[in-house]
Scaffold this motif. Structure first.
Motif, PDB file in Angstrom:
ATOM      1  N   GLY A  62      29.872  -0.313   4.296  1.00  0.00           N
ATOM      2  CA  GLY A  62      29.939   0.723   5.322  1.00  0.00           C
ATOM      3  C   GLY A  62      31.350   1.203   5.619  1.00  0.00           C
ATOM      4  N   CYS A  63      32.300   0.892   4.762  1.00  0.00           N
ATOM      5  CA  CYS A  63      33.700   1.258   5.026  1.00  0.00           C
ATOM      6  C   CYS A  63      33.858   2.764   5.240  1.00  0.00           C
ATOM      7  CB  CYS A  63      34.600   0.791   3.889  1.00  0.00           C
ATOM      8  SG  CYS A  63      34.242  -0.876   3.281  1.00  0.00           S
ATOM      9  N   ASN A  64      33.096   3.556   4.479  1.00  0.00           N
ATOM     10  CA  ASN A  64      33.193   5.014   4.600  1.00  0.00           C
ATOM     11  C   ASN A  64      32.704   5.522   5.958  1.00  0.00           C
ATOM     12  OD1 ASN A  64      34.244   6.057   2.053  1.00  0.00           O
ATOM     13  ND2 ASN A  64      32.410   5.166   1.126  1.00  0.00           N
ATOM     14  N   ASP A  65      31.795   4.774   6.574  1.00  0.00           N
ATOM     15  CA  ASP A  65      31.222   5.265   7.842  1.00  0.00           C
ATOM     16  C   ASP A  65      32.310   5.550   8.870  1.00  0.00           C
ATOM     17  OD1 ASP A  65      28.709   5.105   6.802  1.00  0.00           O
ATOM     18  OD2 ASP A  65      28.178   3.217   7.781  1.00  0.00           O
ATOM     19  N   CYS A  66      33.329   4.729   8.897  1.00  0.00           N
ATOM     20  CA  CYS A  66      34.408   4.945   9.864  1.00  0.00           C
ATOM     21  C   CYS A  66      35.673   5.494   9.202  1.00  0.00           C
ATOM     22  CB  CYS A  66      34.759   3.635  10.562  1.00  0.00           C
ATOM     23  SG  CYS A  66      33.422   2.992  11.591  1.00  0.00           S
ATOM     24  N   HIS A  67      35.977   5.037   8.008  1.00  0.00           N
ATOM     25  CA  HIS A  67      37.271   5.387   7.408  1.00  0.00           C
ATOM     26  C   HIS A  67      37.259   6.717   6.664  1.00  0.00           C
ATOM     27  CE1 HIS A  67      39.532   1.676   8.285  1.00  0.00           C
ATOM     28  NE2 HIS A  67      38.369   1.059   8.178  1.00  0.00           N
ATOM     29  N   THR A  68      36.073   7.348   6.529  1.00  0.00           N
ATOM     30  CA  THR A  68      35.996   8.652   5.858  1.00  0.00           C
ATOM     31  C   THR A  68      35.442   9.688   6.831  1.00  0.00           C
ATOM     32  OG1 THR A  68      35.594   7.541   3.765  1.00  0.00           O
ATOM     33  CG2 THR A  68      35.021   9.881   3.873  1.00  0.00           C
ATOM     34  N   LEU A 106      46.352   4.982   2.112  1.00  0.00           N
ATOM     35  CA  LEU A 106      47.793   4.748   2.294  1.00  0.00           C
ATOM     36  C   LEU A 106      48.066   3.274   2.577  1.00  0.00           C
ATOM     37  CD1 LEU A 106      48.738   7.909   4.410  1.00  0.00           C
ATOM     38  CD2 LEU A 106      48.894   7.582   1.927  1.00  0.00           C
ATOM     39  N   SER A 107      47.233   2.652   3.426  1.00  0.00           N
ATOM     40  CA  SER A 107      47.434   1.220   3.755  1.00  0.00           C
ATOM     41  C   SER A 107      47.525   0.374   2.495  1.00  0.00           C
ATOM     42  CB  SER A 107      46.275   0.677   4.585  1.00  0.00           C
ATOM     43  OG  SER A 107      46.152   1.343   5.806  1.00  0.00           O
ATOM     44  N   PHE A 108      46.639   0.675   1.537  1.00  0.00           N
ATOM     45  CA  PHE A 108      46.560  -0.191   0.356  1.00  0.00           C
ATOM     46  C   PHE A 108      47.687   0.055  -0.638  1.00  0.00           C
ATOM     47  CE2 PHE A 108      42.545  -2.729   0.383  1.00  0.00           C
ATOM     48  CZ  PHE A 108      42.216  -2.474   1.700  1.00  0.00           C
ATOM     49  N   GLY A 125      42.537  -7.632  14.048  1.00  0.00           N
ATOM     50  CA  GLY A 125      42.658  -6.243  14.529  1.00  0.00           C
ATOM     51  C   GLY A 125      41.676  -5.895  15.631  1.00  0.00           C
ATOM     52  N   ARG A 126      41.745  -4.638  16.049  1.00  0.00           N
ATOM     53  CA  ARG A 126      40.904  -4.152  17.158  1.00  0.00           C
ATOM     54  C   ARG A 126      39.493  -3.809  16.676  1.00  0.00           C
ATOM     55  NH1 ARG A 126      45.681  -2.082  16.900  1.00  0.00           N
ATOM     56  NH2 ARG A 126      47.166  -2.346  18.580  1.00  0.00           N
ATOM     57  N   PRO A 127      38.520  -3.906  17.583  1.00  0.00           N
ATOM     58  CA  PRO A 127      37.179  -3.376  17.313  1.00  0.00           C
ATOM     59  C   PRO A 127      37.254  -1.846  17.201  1.00  0.00           C
ATOM     60  CG  PRO A 127      37.198  -4.848  19.233  1.00  0.00           C
ATOM     61  CD  PRO A 127      38.625  -4.540  18.910  1.00  0.00           C
ATOM     62  N   PRO A 128      36.220  -1.175  16.704  1.00  0.00           N
ATOM     63  CA  PRO A 128      35.002  -1.760  16.154  1.00  0.00           C
ATOM     64  C   PRO A 128      35.111  -2.090  14.663  1.00  0.00           C
ATOM     65  CG  PRO A 128      34.757   0.612  16.226  1.00  0.00           C
ATOM     66  CD  PRO A 128      36.136   0.300  16.773  1.00  0.00           C
ATOM     67  N   MET A 129      36.335  -2.145  14.125  1.00  0.00           N
ATOM     68  CA  MET A 129      36.501  -2.580  12.733  1.00  0.00           C
ATOM     69  C   MET A 129      35.766  -3.911  12.555  1.00  0.00           C
ATOM     70  SD  MET A 129      37.752  -2.639   9.692  1.00  0.00           S
ATOM     71  CE  MET A 129      37.713  -4.012   8.542  1.00  0.00           C
ATOM     72  N   PRO A 130      34.872  -4.001  11.568  1.00  0.00           N
ATOM     73  CA  PRO A 130      34.097  -5.242  11.385  1.00  0.00           C
ATOM     74  C   PRO A 130      34.937  -6.365  10.763  1.00  0.00           C
ATOM     75  CG  PRO A 130      33.449  -3.628   9.734  1.00  0.00           C
ATOM     76  CD  PRO A 130      34.442  -2.938  10.644  1.00  0.00           C
TER      77      PRO A 130
HETATM   78  C1  HEC Z   1      32.794   0.714  12.732  1.00  0.00           C
HETATM   79  C2  HEC Z   1      33.962   1.346  12.130  1.00  0.00           C
HETATM   80  C3  HEC Z   1      34.614   0.689  10.917  1.00  0.00           C
HETATM   81  C4  HEC Z   1      34.025   0.228   9.764  1.00  0.00           C
HETATM   82  C5  HEC Z   1      32.549   0.230   9.400  1.00  0.00           C
HETATM   83  C6  HEC Z   1      35.099  -0.268   8.922  1.00  0.00           C
HETATM   84  N1  HEC Z   1      36.290  -0.117   9.570  1.00  0.00           N
HETATM   85 FE1  HEC Z   1      38.123  -0.765   8.874  1.00  0.00          FE
HETATM   86  N2  HEC Z   1      38.992  -0.157  10.611  1.00  0.00           N
HETATM   87  C7  HEC Z   1      38.341   0.486  11.663  1.00  0.00           C
HETATM   88  C8  HEC Z   1      39.286   0.714  12.730  1.00  0.00           C
HETATM   89  C9  HEC Z   1      38.962   1.377  14.066  1.00  0.00           C
HETATM   90  C10 HEC Z   1      40.518   0.177  12.300  1.00  0.00           C
HETATM   91  C11 HEC Z   1      41.820   0.082  13.104  1.00  0.00           C
HETATM   92  C12 HEC Z   1      41.815  -1.297  13.763  1.00  0.00           C
HETATM   93  C13 HEC Z   1      43.014  -1.546  14.644  1.00  0.00           C
HETATM   94  O1  HEC Z   1      43.578  -0.600  15.214  1.00  0.00           O
HETATM   95  O2  HEC Z   1      43.374  -2.732  14.812  1.00  0.00           O
HETATM   96  C14 HEC Z   1      40.294  -0.363  10.967  1.00  0.00           C
HETATM   97  C15 HEC Z   1      41.280  -0.981  10.210  1.00  0.00           C
HETATM   98  C16 HEC Z   1      41.097  -1.467   8.914  1.00  0.00           C
HETATM   99  C17 HEC Z   1      42.119  -2.097   8.130  1.00  0.00           C
HETATM  100  C18 HEC Z   1      43.569  -2.313   8.548  1.00  0.00           C
HETATM  101  C19 HEC Z   1      44.420  -1.224   7.896  1.00  0.00           C
HETATM  102  C20 HEC Z   1      45.860  -1.258   8.320  1.00  0.00           C
HETATM  103  O3  HEC Z   1      46.656  -0.552   7.672  1.00  0.00           O
HETATM  104  O4  HEC Z   1      46.198  -1.948   9.294  1.00  0.00           O
HETATM  105  C21 HEC Z   1      41.557  -2.427   6.936  1.00  0.00           C
HETATM  106  C22 HEC Z   1      42.241  -3.118   5.767  1.00  0.00           C
HETATM  107  C23 HEC Z   1      40.174  -2.006   6.981  1.00  0.00           C
HETATM  108  N3  HEC Z   1      39.924  -1.420   8.213  1.00  0.00           N
HETATM  109  C24 HEC Z   1      39.278  -2.147   5.949  1.00  0.00           C
HETATM  110  C25 HEC Z   1      37.911  -1.872   6.042  1.00  0.00           C
HETATM  111  C26 HEC Z   1      36.971  -2.145   4.990  1.00  0.00           C
HETATM  112  C27 HEC Z   1      37.329  -2.727   3.628  1.00  0.00           C
HETATM  113  C28 HEC Z   1      35.742  -1.789   5.468  1.00  0.00           C
HETATM  114  C29 HEC Z   1      34.410  -1.940   4.781  1.00  0.00           C
HETATM  115  C30 HEC Z   1      34.062  -3.293   4.364  1.00  0.00           C
HETATM  116  C31 HEC Z   1      35.927  -1.290   6.822  1.00  0.00           C
HETATM  117  N4  HEC Z   1      37.265  -1.338   7.124  1.00  0.00           N
HETATM  118  C32 HEC Z   1      34.909  -0.834   7.654  1.00  0.00           C
HETATM  119  C33 HEC Z   1      37.011   0.842  11.705  1.00  0.00           C
HETATM  120  C34 HEC Z   1      36.048   0.476  10.779  1.00  0.00           C
END
Ligand code: HEC
Length: 186
Positions: A62-68, A106-108, A125-130
């Motif tokens: 589901g990475c695209n759900d939030c990051h795209t 860019l992060s990667f 890290g902060r929510p809602p990142m899983p």
């Molecule tokens: C529900 C939304 C959501 C989903 C789904 C999600 N992310 Fe995230 N992600 C975030 C948010 C919001 C942040 C910023 C968190 C913070 O500010 O601490 C983040 C931050 C990150 C970071 C840190 C990047 C950095 O430069 O600090 C990584 C790595 C990452 N996500 C990878 C993933 C991967 C891989 C997946 C899929 C397996 C994923 N995320 C799924 C919302 C999400």
């Protein structure tokens, strides 16, 4: 590495034993075992190549759900893969302040594989990142995700910096806190 594998097989052995006990009908605590097995029993995905494994994990994770941008709203119909994981300027607000899905393209570029695995294991890290999902992944799966996302190459702009609790957002954000229903008419 080997310690990790040993942990998994020790755990699997526990589940097998617990399962046998429950088959014999003499153990209540074994009831929770199947769910645990579903997560820990799978050590890594297997695919034709590391990049294919990473692509698959990104899709099912589901990475695209939030990051795209737009991906979740379009139910995954768009944008196409070249635009994936470029981050979003629409944040999520909650008790943690406001977090913005990072531009992973860019992060990667700016972290190596070891740093990514350390970040995933720390899960700070902060929510809602899983973060719990990343934390639960095997090293092999994390390496596959790393290889795949890095292979996409840099694209887009950095996401905005996170805001501390109490700082008013100056751009659109999605409140991630429970809302009370509107009062119903009597
Ligand atoms: C529900 C939304 C959501 C989903 C789904 C999600 N992310 Fe995230 N992600 C975030 C948010 C919001 C942040 C910023 C968190 C913070 O500010 O601490 C983040 C931050 C990150 C970071 C840190 C990047 C950095 O430069 O600090 C990584 C790595 C990452 N996500 C990878 C993933 C991967 C891989 C997946 C899929 C397996 C994923 N995320 C799924 C919302 C999400």
């Amino acid at each position: 590495m080997s310690a990790h594998n040993t942990n998994i097989s020790a755990h699997t052995a526990f589940i097998v034993i617990a399962g046998l006990l429950s088959l014999q009908g003499c153990s209540k605590p074994a009831a929770a075992a199947p769910a645990a097995e579903a997560v820990t029993g799978v050590e890594h995905v297997s695919a034709g190549s590391t990049l294919e494994a990473g692509r698959y994990l990104v899709k099912i994770g589901g990475c695209n759900d939030c990051h795209t941008p737009g991906f979740a709203m379009a139910n995954g119909a768009s944008p196409d893969e070249p635009e994936w994981l470029t981050g979003d300027a629409v944040g999520f607000s909650g008790p943690w302040g406001v977090s913005y899905p990072a531009n992973l393209r860019l992060s990667f570029q700016n972290m190596n594989e070891t740093q990514f695995i350390e970040m995933a294991r720390a899960g700070q890290g902060r929510p809602p990142m899983p973060w719990p999902s990343l934390k639960a992944m095997s090293d092999k799966d994390l390496k596959a995700i790393y290889a795949y996302i890095k292979s996409l190459g840099p694209r887009g702009e950095m996401a905005p910096a996170a805001l501390s609790p109490g700082v008013a957002p100056d751009r659109p954000h999605i409140p991630f806190t429970p809302q009370m229903p509107a009062a119903t008419k009597s």
